[in-house]
Write a protein that holds these residues in place. Structure first.
Motif: not given
Length: 398
Positions: A258-262, A298-311
């Motif tokens: 999932r991280l690779a997808e993100a 990536l900025d912190t908020a963008e990274l956080h959002r993206l990783l959460n979207e991919h669990s």
């Protein structure tokens, strides 16, 4: 007073952190904790830690919270007699003096339990109440050294580091709390109290995972590894474009995919260099560099959002400012605002854990020295005004 322990009375003797933090936890969950302090000076925690310009400690309001302060000179026979009278109606005596001190004062556990067979005596010390080291002085840092956590903490190219908090003291306090609660439960069956013996070095040793077994079976000695766990990857702090560090833990096969997808590189999820737990461990440094190159875009908020979207488990490394602004902390009431006579309303960590039926609470911040002398010595022991004044004039209660 709310909590699961509202029918429990604790007499807390001892200073600094390991014993008092155990008392704090018991008070958080509703116990009546009567803290005995030396007249005039009180617990050194009243002066330790970060201070305001007037010299008042910002640590004391936390570790002293929910307790009743009573000043008694324990070195005087009249003060020792007051302790015996308090213990006669108590559930727990909590102390963290050097072993032998209670005995020297005529307050040995067997003597106190002769007065009150249901009494639980919780004893916190550096090396425990027995053994060849028992009489040696032992602070938290020494327990951390003997227990193994100091040697394994820090960067491999530097001296061993402390964790940033007094972890040896707080771990011992937590184990002392567990032991006290276990003894309270056992007393329901037996009707008898017992001694809880919590040692600093053993409490640290207890959380050292498979350190001893690894050495005995495989000859492996754990060393300092900095921010990583060797062969567990990816699990590290990575830089962001806006200058923060962000924790990412993707060390399970499905999470890694999932991280690779993100990352926009799904092919890495099945790449033989990274597809399995062992493969990622073998290529840990290379994998960390690859992820760091991506997070830095990536900025912190963008990274956080993206990783959460991919669990993908992730999180920013918080300091106090971030904690006070976080919506989740607020929603969970992880931070309590408590009135202090010295500082007004101040934030501090709330009661942990949360109990659904008998929730704990912080009833007041650390009390003024001797604030509850009259309430406890007059109300509980029944001493009249003249008796209290005589004790004050003799320096017994300050």
């Amino acid at each position: 007073m709310t909590g699961a322990l509202t029918d429990i009375r604790v007499i807390e003797m001892g200073t600094l952190l390991a014993g008092p933090f155990c008392g704090q936890q018991l008070a958080d969950h509703g116990a009546e904790v009567i803290k005995i302090e030396p007249p005039v000076t009180g617990d050194p925690m009243r002066a330790w830690g970060q201070e305001k310009s007037d010299g008042k400690s910002l640590w004391w309001p936390v570790v002293g919270r929910g307790k009743k302060s009573v000043t008694i000179n324990l070195r005087e026979p009249a003060g020792q007699d007051l302790v015996r009278r308090l213990v006669a109606g108590a559930d727990v005596l909590l102390e963290n003096f050097r072993p032998g001190t209670l005995e020297k004062w005529g307050l040995a556990p067997e003597e106190l339990r002769a007065l009150n067979p249901r009494l639980i005596v919780t004893r916190v010390s550096g090396y425990g109440q027995t053994g060849p080291y028992a009489a040696q002085p032992g602070f938290g840092a020494i327990g951390e050294a003997l227990g193994g956590i100091r040697y394994t903490t820090g960067d491999p190219g530097s001296l061993p580091s402390r964790t940033g908090i007094s972890i040896g003291d707080t771990l011992t306090a937590m184990f002392a709390t567990i032991g006290t609660l276990g003894a309270i439960h056992a007393r329901q069956r037996t009707g008898q109290g017992q001694v809880v013996d919590a040692a600093l070095y053993e409490s640290v040793l207890a959380v050292m995972e498979s350190l001893l077994t690894e050495y005995h079976v495989a000859g492996f000695i754990r060393e300092r590894t900095g921010s990583i766990i060797p062969n567990i990857a990816p699990a590290n702090a990575y830089p962001t474009r806006d200058g923060n560090l962000h924790l990412i833990s993707g060390n399970q096969d499905t999470v890694w995919r999932r991280l690779a997808e993100a990352m926009g590189r799904p092919e890495l999820g099945t790449d033989p260099r990274y597809a399995t737990h062992h493969a990622r461990g073998d290529n840990q440094l290379e994998l960390d560099e690859l992820i760091a190159q991506w997070t830095a875009t990536l900025d912190t908020a963008e990274l956080h959002r993206l990783l959460n979207e991919h669990s993908v488990p992730n999180g920013q490394m918080y300091r106090a400012p971030e904690m006070l602004l976080d919506d989740h902390f607020a929603a969970r009431e992880a931070i309590a605002w408590v009135d202090s006579p010295d500082f007004g309303a101040i934030p501090m960590q709330n009661v942990v854990p949360k109990l659904s039926g008998t929730p704990g609470s912080i009833n007041w911040s650390g009390p003024m020295l001797g604030e509850h002398n009259d309430e406890v010595l007059g109300g509980i022991l029944g001493l009249d005004t003249d008796s209290l004044e005589q004790l004050r004039s003799r320096g017994i209660i300050g």
